[in-house]
Scaffold this active site. Structure first.
Site, PDB file in Angstrom:
ATOM      1  N   GLN A 124       3.388  -6.560 -18.965  1.00  0.00           N
ATOM      2  CA  GLN A 124       2.428  -7.172 -19.882  1.00  0.00           C
ATOM      3  C   GLN A 124       1.813  -6.127 -20.815  1.00  0.00           C
ATOM      4  OE1 GLN A 124       1.723 -10.201 -20.590  1.00  0.00           O
ATOM      5  NE2 GLN A 124      -0.142  -9.879 -21.806  1.00  0.00           N
ATOM      6  N   GLY A 148       3.579   2.346 -13.721  1.00  0.00           N
ATOM      7  CA  GLY A 148       3.800   1.063 -14.401  1.00  0.00           C
ATOM      8  C   GLY A 148       5.237   0.601 -14.221  1.00  0.00           C
ATOM      9  N   HIS A 149       6.173   1.530 -14.532  1.00  0.00           N
ATOM     10  CA  HIS A 149       7.591   1.196 -14.336  1.00  0.00           C
ATOM     11  C   HIS A 149       7.872   0.882 -12.869  1.00  0.00           C
ATOM     12  CE1 HIS A 149       7.788   4.150 -17.843  1.00  0.00           C
ATOM     13  NE2 HIS A 149       8.426   3.111 -18.359  1.00  0.00           N
TER      14      HIS A 149
HETATM   15  P1  AMP Z   1       9.255   1.628 -21.593  1.00  0.00           P
HETATM   16  O1  AMP Z   1       9.920   2.675 -20.756  1.00  0.00           O
HETATM   17  O2  AMP Z   1       7.993   2.101 -22.258  1.00  0.00           O
HETATM   18  O3  AMP Z   1      10.194   0.908 -22.519  1.00  0.00           O
HETATM   19  O4  AMP Z   1       8.754   0.508 -20.556  1.00  0.00           O
HETATM   20  C1  AMP Z   1       9.664  -0.137 -19.706  1.00  0.00           C
HETATM   21  C2  AMP Z   1       8.979  -1.326 -19.094  1.00  0.00           C
HETATM   22  O5  AMP Z   1       7.846  -0.891 -18.350  1.00  0.00           O
HETATM   23  C3  AMP Z   1       8.466  -2.324 -20.143  1.00  0.00           C
HETATM   24  O6  AMP Z   1       8.685  -3.651 -19.670  1.00  0.00           O
HETATM   25  C4  AMP Z   1       7.000  -2.000 -20.198  1.00  0.00           C
HETATM   26  O7  AMP Z   1       6.192  -3.078 -20.624  1.00  0.00           O
HETATM   27  C5  AMP Z   1       6.721  -1.643 -18.751  1.00  0.00           C
HETATM   28  N1  AMP Z   1       5.489  -0.849 -18.648  1.00  0.00           N
HETATM   29  C6  AMP Z   1       5.177   0.273 -19.340  1.00  0.00           C
HETATM   30  N2  AMP Z   1       3.926   0.690 -19.034  1.00  0.00           N
HETATM   31  C7  AMP Z   1       3.434  -0.206 -18.145  1.00  0.00           C
HETATM   32  C8  AMP Z   1       2.185  -0.340 -17.455  1.00  0.00           C
HETATM   33  N3  AMP Z   1       1.187   0.527 -17.618  1.00  0.00           N
HETATM   34  N4  AMP Z   1       2.035  -1.391 -16.619  1.00  0.00           N
HETATM   35  C9  AMP Z   1       3.054  -2.295 -16.442  1.00  0.00           C
HETATM   36  N5  AMP Z   1       4.237  -2.219 -17.060  1.00  0.00           N
HETATM   37  C10 AMP Z   1       4.434  -1.194 -17.895  1.00  0.00           C
END
Ligand code: AMP
Length: 279
Positions: A145, A33-34
């Site tokens: 998203q 995702g990241h």
């Molecule tokens: P985090 O490390 O959880 O703060 O996430 C960092 C970024 O990655 C944020 O913009 C999240 O929305 C994005 N993100 C996390 N999981 C996913 C995913 N499965 N698909 C797309 N973006 C993601």
């Protein structure tokens, strides 16, 4: 790839870069995702910066700050492979030095859903994102998203405070079975991972029902709730059918709608959502 942990060093690198800069803020423990955000940033910008910072102010005292998963070395090698120019890995003292006291309140969009269950969460997010934008000074910033309300909060923040950064929202990345990738999935047992597929299934059923003509938001929420209640280990925090920008609950789905849910699967709180577009 340069790795810096002080604001002064991040500013120096920023000043040395020409052209457009894409920025992906993260809390680390990176997954596809990241990396999808990083790839999009690479496509759209000349250089890419990523931050890895587990931001304490967006966690409530009873949340998982101390056990939030971390894997810095692995993260750095993934980012290097992905062609990132520099990574900013500050510690909490660098971002919140003694005497720090400002916080940003984005208002109504931050109040329902995650904001209601996690008081102060979006103020923590908005404040740290503003600081990171001021430090990194990106041309564009990329968000997932997956955290739909966070996207709405960031869009509101950037508009209201005239922050000169283009916000790009990227699609949710899922595993082959449909589970939305999340760093917190590492808390799930194998059996919980299987059962968590119900989240995406329930959203898919809701989307089918809307495509077949259903407009009533309560009916859609009941459909989802009936599916989720099949698993006695699930505890539903909320099921929402809302306007994607304001997050105001809708009575009826006539325009774009964000269907989102938060469910505790065992001890792990998972989010998922689906954006239903007006046809
Ligand atoms: P985090 O490390 O959880 O703060 O996430 C960092 C970024 O990655 C944020 O913009 C999240 O929305 C994005 N993100 C996390 N999981 C996913 C995913 N499965 N698909 C797309 N973006 C993601």
């Amino acid at each position: 790839m340069q790795i810096v942990s002080t604001i002064a060093d991040a500013r120096k690198i920023r000043a040395s870069l020409n052209g457009t800069l894409g920025f992906v803020p993260t809390m680390g423990f990176l997954h596809e995702g990241h990396l999808s955000l990083v790839r999009r940033a690479r496509e759209e910008c000349d250089a890419v910066a990523v931050s890895i910072f587990v931001n304490p102010t967006q966690f409530s005292p009873n949340e998982d700050l101390n056990r939030y998963p971390r894997a810095l070395e692995r993260d750095l090698s993934l980012l290097k492979e992905a062609g990132v120019s520099f990574v900013f890995t500050p510690d909490a003292g660098e971002i919140y030095p003694p005497g720090f006291s400002t916080s940003i309140d984005v208002g109504d969009v931050a109040k329902p859903l995650e904001g209601a269950v996690r008081p102060g969460h979006f103020s923590g997010v908005a404040t740290v994102v503003t600081k990171l934008f001021n430090i990194i000074q990106p041309t564009k910033a990329f968000f997932g998203q997956k955290d739909a309300q966070q996207c709405a909060v960031i869009r509101r923040l950037v508009t209201d405070l005239n922050i000169p950064v283009d916000v790009v929202i990227c699609d949710i990345v899922r595993n082959e079975k449909g589970l939305a990738l999340s760093s917190r999935n590492s808390y799930l047992t194998e059996s919980e991972q299987e059962r968590a597929l119900l989240l995406h299934d329930s959203l898919g059923k809701a989307q089918e029902r809307i495509a077949a003509g259903e407009r009533n938001a309560e009916t859609i929420k009941t459909l989802i709730s009936d599916i989720l209640s099949k698993d006695p280990d699930f505890s539903v925090d909320y099921i929402s059918v809302a306007d994607p920008d304001s997050l105001t609950e809708l009575d009826s789905v006539n325009d774009d709608a964000l269907i989102s849910l938060a469910v505790k699967v065992g001890n792990t709180r998972l989010l998922d959502n689906i954006l239903v577009r007006k046809r």
